[in-house]
Scaffold this active site. Structure first.
Site, short mmCIF file in Angstrom:
data_model
loop_
_atom_site.label_atom_id
_atom_site.label_comp_id
_atom_site.label_asym_id
_atom_site.label_seq_id
_atom_site.Cartn_x
_atom_site.Cartn_y
_atom_site.Cartn_z
N VAL A 29 28.32 -35.64 -25.86
CA VAL A 29 27.96 -36.99 -26.36
C VAL A 29 26.89 -37.72 -25.58
CG1 VAL A 29 29.08 -39.20 -26.71
CG2 VAL A 29 30.38 -36.94 -27.20
N GLU A 79 15.89 -47.05 -18.55
CA GLU A 79 16.12 -45.67 -17.64
C GLU A 79 14.96 -45.42 -16.97
OE1 GLU A 79 14.55 -44.09 -21.65
OE2 GLU A 79 16.16 -45.67 -20.73
N LEU A 117 18.45 -35.17 -13.99
CA LEU A 117 17.65 -35.96 -14.62
C LEU A 117 16.19 -35.95 -14.10
CD1 LEU A 117 17.39 -39.07 -16.00
CD2 LEU A 117 17.71 -39.92 -13.91
N VAL A 167 25.07 -39.34 -11.35
CA VAL A 167 26.01 -38.70 -12.27
C VAL A 167 26.69 -37.46 -11.52
CG1 VAL A 167 26.41 -37.32 -14.41
CG2 VAL A 167 24.61 -39.14 -14.47
N ALA A 171 23.37 -34.85 -19.54
CA ALA A 171 21.84 -34.85 -19.77
C ALA A 171 21.37 -34.92 -21.16
CB ALA A 171 20.81 -34.05 -18.84
N ILE A 172 22.33 -34.70 -22.04
CA ILE A 172 22.03 -34.66 -23.44
C ILE A 172 21.08 -35.48 -23.99
CG2 ILE A 172 23.88 -35.75 -24.43
CD1 ILE A 172 22.18 -32.38 -25.53
N ASP A 173 21.07 -36.87 -23.39
CA ASP A 173 20.23 -37.87 -24.13
C ASP A 173 18.63 -37.60 -23.46
OD1 ASP A 173 20.90 -38.84 -21.50
OD2 ASP A 173 21.88 -40.61 -21.84
N ASN A 187 26.23 -40.69 -25.66
CA ASN A 187 26.64 -42.24 -24.84
C ASN A 187 28.07 -42.16 -24.34
OD1 ASN A 187 27.63 -41.80 -27.64
ND2 ASN A 187 27.50 -44.03 -28.09
N ASP A 195 22.31 -28.74 -5.95
CA ASP A 195 21.10 -29.39 -5.92
C ASP A 195 19.73 -28.96 -5.07
OD1 ASP A 195 20.60 -32.51 -6.96
OD2 ASP A 195 19.21 -32.17 -5.28
N SER A 205 25.29 -43.96 -15.22
CA SER A 205 25.15 -42.81 -14.53
C SER A 205 26.48 -42.70 -13.94
CB SER A 205 24.00 -42.55 -13.69
OG SER A 205 22.66 -42.55 -14.68
N TYR A 210 18.00 -48.65 -23.56
CA TYR A 210 17.67 -47.20 -23.25
C TYR A 210 16.86 -46.73 -24.43
CZ TYR A 210 21.30 -47.45 -19.48
OH TYR A 210 21.92 -47.89 -18.27
N LYS A 238 21.65 -48.88 -26.98
CA LYS A 238 20.91 -47.64 -27.21
C LYS A 238 19.77 -47.87 -27.95
CE LYS A 238 22.32 -44.24 -26.45
NZ LYS A 238 22.05 -43.30 -25.03
N HIS A 266 15.06 -43.34 -23.98
CA HIS A 266 15.04 -41.87 -24.01
C HIS A 266 14.17 -41.32 -24.92
CE1 HIS A 266 18.42 -41.80 -21.13
NE2 HIS A 266 19.13 -42.83 -21.69
N ARG A 291 29.56 -50.44 -26.76
CA ARG A 291 29.04 -51.32 -26.06
C ARG A 291 28.31 -52.37 -26.65
NH1 ARG A 291 26.33 -47.14 -22.15
NH2 ARG A 291 25.95 -45.93 -24.01
#
Length: 383
Positions: free
Chosen positions: A304, A124, A246, A185, A274-276, A306, A204, A140, A100, A81, A102, A21
């Site tokens: 991943v 974010e 999140l 997401v 949610a890894i980031d 991103n 949820d 998301s 972003y 990023k 994070h 991106r």
């Protein structure tokens, strides 16, 4: 900010592995230029998103040969990023960085922003009074929509999966897809998975959210209240587990423990979106588009950081649509824009060597300093 001259806006090429991106489209450059903001774009920055240098030049950008010049000349840097290790030395006091971040997951970046006294504004954590996260939402949505697609690919036997078709076949049960979290997401992941005719369960804690899903999807998505026991039972039965929880600015809660992963069927797949934010599965570790999966306890993990970077043209348009109004504010007013825009104020994570966002401060184990203290009325970082 008393000087009426807009900040120079810099757009470097993204250097995170697998990140295709770019922070702005040529149309976005045209909008900034129309407000009098000079825009510097590193040559080749948009090529992976199918935007040519000529398009940026025609929109009013100055093309710059290298990233170092972009960072050095810009007062406001727009990125996608968080700064990568090779970019940390390019940070400097008073620079406004809009991307972003994070920081709960990338402490080295947080330390660098604080040490260099950068005004770090995170997409974010920009948050409207309603609680909506307008700059996180588009990515998301894309990450959510890609998750079942990615999961379906890695469920194929030649990719190491169980050999299960997401939608099954006449007379054959479809794959069981479990989605943890009914935010942007999770809703998009569940929606696409049910469109692929999988058997979808969405968990949820917000019953009103689940009630809405029930009403919209008319039973095509099974909803369950999320608690430790229900998550464990659902995860163990899943062919594809999608983690989509999140906490704005904070670390994602770990909902799936290692013993639960070990109890999943061999060849099942986990996609941890949610890894980031640290990940919602205990066995997750960040991967890249070049090397996206690894196996743990017989389960394939895709983590991943991103995901939307795999569809950069779509993602760049969606991101620019959301970020551009705030970028214009920052270009015209500088950091002072955060004092007059409550949503943007939430986005400020660091200023004057201090953490200003409470959720980020808690995740980093630091004390949050009020924004007014770190950014006086001038909008310039406190000395």
């Amino acid at each position: 900010m008393t000087d009426a001259r807009p900040l120079t806006v810099g757009v470097p090429r993204e250097v995170k592995p697998g990140e295709h991106r770019v922070a702005i489209t040529p149309d976005g450059v045209h909008e900034l230029a129309g407000h009098g903001a000079p825009v510097l774009v590193e040559r080749g920055a948009g090529l992976d998103s199918a935007f040519t240098d000529e398009e940026y030049a025609q929109a009013g950008a100055e093309l710059v040969a290298d990233a170092e010049s972009v960072w050095a000349r810009a007062g406001l840097v727009l990125k996608v990023k968080e700064p990568q290790p090779e970019e940390l030395d390019l940070l400097r006091p008073g620079l406004v960085l809009f991307t972003y971040l994070h920081l709960a997951a990338y402490r080295d970046v947080a330390e660098a922003l604080l040490a260099r006294r950068v005004v770090g504004i995170a997409y974010e954590t920009v948050q409207e009074p309603s609680g909506a996260l307008p700059l996180l939402a588009p990515m998301s949505e894309i990450a959510g929509r890609m998750s079942p697609q990615v999961g379906a690919h890695f469920l194929e036997r030649q990719q190491g999966g169980r050999g299960v078709l997401l939608g099954g076949a006449p007379g054959v049960r479809p794959a069981r897809v479990v989605v943890l979290g009914a935010g942007n997401v999770g809703l998009n992941a569940a929606w696409i998975a049910q469109g692929m005719e999988a058997e979808v369960t969405l968990l949820d804690k917000n019953v009103d959210r689940l009630r809405w899903v029930d009403q919209i999807h008319r039973g095509r998505i099974l909803t369950l209240h999320s608690n430790a026991a229900s998550v464990q039972r659902a995860a163990v039965e899943a062919d594809l587990l999608i983690g989509a929880v999140l906490v704005p600015g904070g670390r994602a809660p770990v909902l799936v423990r290692e013993q639960t992963v070990a109890a999943m069927a061999p060849g099942s797949v986990i996609v941890d979106t949610a890894i980031d934010q640290g990940g919602s599965v205990e066995t997750s570790r960040e991967t890249t588009h070049a090397d996206p999966v690894y196996e743990r306890h017989g389960v394939l993990h895709y983590a991943v950081g991103n995901i939307p970077g795999a569809v950069p043209r779509t993602s760049t348009y969606a991101l620019t649509n959301a970020t551009l109004p705030y970028a214009v504010e920052l270009a015209i007013q500088g950091p002072a824009a955060a004092r007059s825009d409550p949503a943007l104020a939430h986005g400020v994570n660091t200023a004057a060597g201090q953490v200003t966002n409470p959720a980020v401060a808690e995740a980093l184990g630091r004390r949050a300093v009020p924004l007014e203290q770190a950014l006086p009325e001038s909008g310039l970082p406190a000395a």
